[in-house]
Motif scaffolding. Structure first.
Motif, mmCIF file in Angstrom:
data_model
loop_
_atom_site.group_PDB
_atom_site.id
_atom_site.type_symbol
_atom_site.label_atom_id
_atom_site.label_comp_id
_atom_site.label_asym_id
_atom_site.label_seq_id
_atom_site.Cartn_x
_atom_site.Cartn_y
_atom_site.Cartn_z
ATOM 1 N N GLU A 160 -3.079 -35.436 -39.455
ATOM 2 C CA GLU A 160 -2.817 -34.712 -38.215
ATOM 3 C C GLU A 160 -1.671 -35.397 -37.481
ATOM 4 N N GLU A 171 1.176 -35.232 -34.197
ATOM 5 C CA GLU A 171 1.676 -34.724 -32.920
ATOM 6 C C GLU A 171 3.079 -35.292 -32.744
ATOM 7 N N ALA A 226 7.642 -23.197 -32.000
ATOM 8 C CA ALA A 226 6.724 -24.297 -32.340
ATOM 9 C C ALA A 226 5.602 -23.833 -33.261
ATOM 10 N N GLU A 284 4.987 -25.124 -37.005
ATOM 11 C CA GLU A 284 3.726 -25.796 -37.336
ATOM 12 C C GLU A 284 3.057 -25.142 -38.540
ATOM 13 N N ARG A 344 -1.889 -30.927 -40.660
ATOM 14 C CA ARG A 344 -1.944 -30.213 -39.389
ATOM 15 C C ARG A 344 -0.852 -30.772 -38.476
ATOM 16 N N TRP A 345 -0.019 -29.879 -37.954
ATOM 17 C CA TRP A 345 1.139 -30.286 -37.162
ATOM 18 C C TRP A 345 1.076 -29.669 -35.760
ATOM 19 N N ARG A 346 1.431 -30.475 -34.758
ATOM 20 C CA ARG A 346 1.650 -29.982 -33.396
ATOM 21 C C ARG A 346 3.000 -30.502 -32.943
ATOM 22 N N LEU A 347 3.877 -29.589 -32.532
ATOM 23 C CA LEU A 347 5.235 -29.957 -32.147
ATOM 24 C C LEU A 347 5.477 -29.629 -30.680
#
Length: 424
Positions: free
Chosen positions: A83, A85, A100, A104, A114-117
């Motif tokens: 994961e 961020e 975004a 993602e 799992r990506w959060r940008l």
């Protein structure tokens, strides 16, 4: 894992709990990572002027590839899925925030993480050269040093195209890339770029995001061409045989699944949507998505070049691990060896494990060989459609019928290889 990726002019907060990554500069601190300084210098040294959002895309890709190095899969709960961020400095954060979710999802498909940008201002936008060079090439081709890209670039030239060759410098392949560029069509304009991503501590070896940075290099190069500057769309060719591009799981447990999703049609479609939204007039194309590797070799327009250079190309997924030699038993090596057999071109590649069917302690534990054998046995027992299952059930793969036929032909090449070596 949290990462903050920004130029060295950014004021990094040592207490924010993030891994700090300096984009296009030196880390200046052993606790920081860095990426992109050499690539930026090489682009500017070549006096190339790229589109602003192409620089932003490169900043995003540099951040992603650095995260890919920094996040150890063994430390994740399931031993694989991580994961992330990421907070990334770009020149146009408002626009990239609108992308975004798409980024993602695209990265999740590519790396299975799992990506959060999130995007902030202050991204690098180099001043244009005083006298920019605007190459007159009509397209860009990614030249990796692999067999497929060698065939692809030579086929483009034979078809009357004039591609600019872009390479992502990889240890063990840099000299080969330059030599291929020199030989194809009497010589291609060639730019080798290196992300030079470095992180503090141990680096993850799986590198599932490497194709994203390669595509970003290609997109940026495409926006420097005179054709792009005149308002035209520039093709970016990613040449990969259809079997490896589709990456169908060989077994229910996905043991020895084919390579990565670097040229999967679903992935390339998602990339294209991002480029279109950004107004980047670059068309991502894989001319070989319906061909096996053997068929690519059989149809190569420059048979003389292929006969002399094919064995020098790199296919192995463990090339560096085996001291820059082909292991001979990973999935890419098996597909390569099967392609040579299908084409009738003698294969002079020195494989570490030549005898795929040998049954002794030294040759034990060939997971990838066993996976192919298991897939072939399951197809014989239950039928192709049962084995394939939902492997092609993606919204943007296009017409499934020719893809199914492609997979069948690719597996037929592998079956011939296993029969030739007595694999049981």
């Amino acid at each position: 894992m949290k990462l903050l990726c920004a130029p060295e002019t950014h004021v990094f907060d040592p207490g924010d709990g993030a891994v700090h990554v300096v984009l296009y500069g030196q880390p200046g601190d052993p606790a920081r990572g860095s990426a992109g300084q050499a690539a930026k210098q090489d682009i500017l040294r070549a006096k190339l002027e790229a589109a602003p959002r192409a620089w932003d895309l490169l900043s995003i890709a540099l951040s992603v590839v650095t995260a890919d190095f920094a996040g150890l899969r063994d430390d994740s709960p399931d031993g694989w899925t991580r994961e992330f961020e990421l907070e990334i400095a770009v020149a146009d954060p408002a626009f990239w925030e609108t992308q975004a979710f798409q980024l993602e999802a695209t990265l999740g498909f590519l790396t299975t993480d799992r990506w959060r940008l999130r995007f902030i201002g202050g991204g690098v936008q180099p001043a244009p050269p005083r006298e920019p060079i605007r190459p007159d090439e009509d397209s860009v081709v990614l030249l990796s040093g692999g067999l497929d890209s060698l065939i692809g670039a030579s086929d483009l030239v034979a078809a009357g195209k004039k591609p600019l060759a872009i390479s992502q410098t990889v240890r063990g392949d840099a000299e080969k890339q330059a030599e291929f560029a020199r030989l194809i069509g009497g010589g291609l304009r060639h730019l080798q770029l290196n992300h030079n991503a470095q992180v503090p501590g141990t680096e993850e070896s799986s590198q599932r995001a490497r194709s994203f940075i390669f595509i970003a290099f290609g997109v940026l190069a495409a926006t420097t061409l005179a054709r792009y500057r005149s308002g035209e769309i520039v093709p970016l060719y990613i040449c990969e045989n259809g079997l490896i591009a589709l990456n169908p799981p060989l077994t229910g447990a996905r043991i020895g699944s084919l390579s990565t999703r670097t040229a999967h049609p679903e992935y390339l479609h998602r990339i294209q949507e991002i480029l279109d939204a950004a107004g980047l007039r670059v068309s991502v194309e894989n001319p070989y998505h319906h061909l096996t590797k053997g068929e690519m070799m059989q149809r190569c327009a420059d048979a003389a070049l292929l006969a002399t250079e094919a064995a020098r190309s790199t296919s192995c997924g463990r090339f560096q691990r085996f001291n820059y030699k082909h292991c001979g038993r990973c999935i890419p090596c098996q597909v390569r060896r099967a392609a040579f057999l299908a084409s009738g071109i003698p294969d002079s590649t020195a494989y570490v494990y030549e005898r795929l069917g040998k049954d002794d302690e030294e040759h034990a534990g060939f997971e990838d060989v066993r996976s192919v054998a298991m897939a072939l046995a399951e197809i014989d027992r239950d039928g192709f459609d049962t084995w394939l299952g939902s492997a092609l059930s993606f919204p943007h793969v296009g017409d499934v019928a020719p893809l199914k036929a492609l997979v069948q032909r690719g597996l037929s090449e592998l079956k011939t290889l296993h029969e030739a070596y007595g694999v049981r």
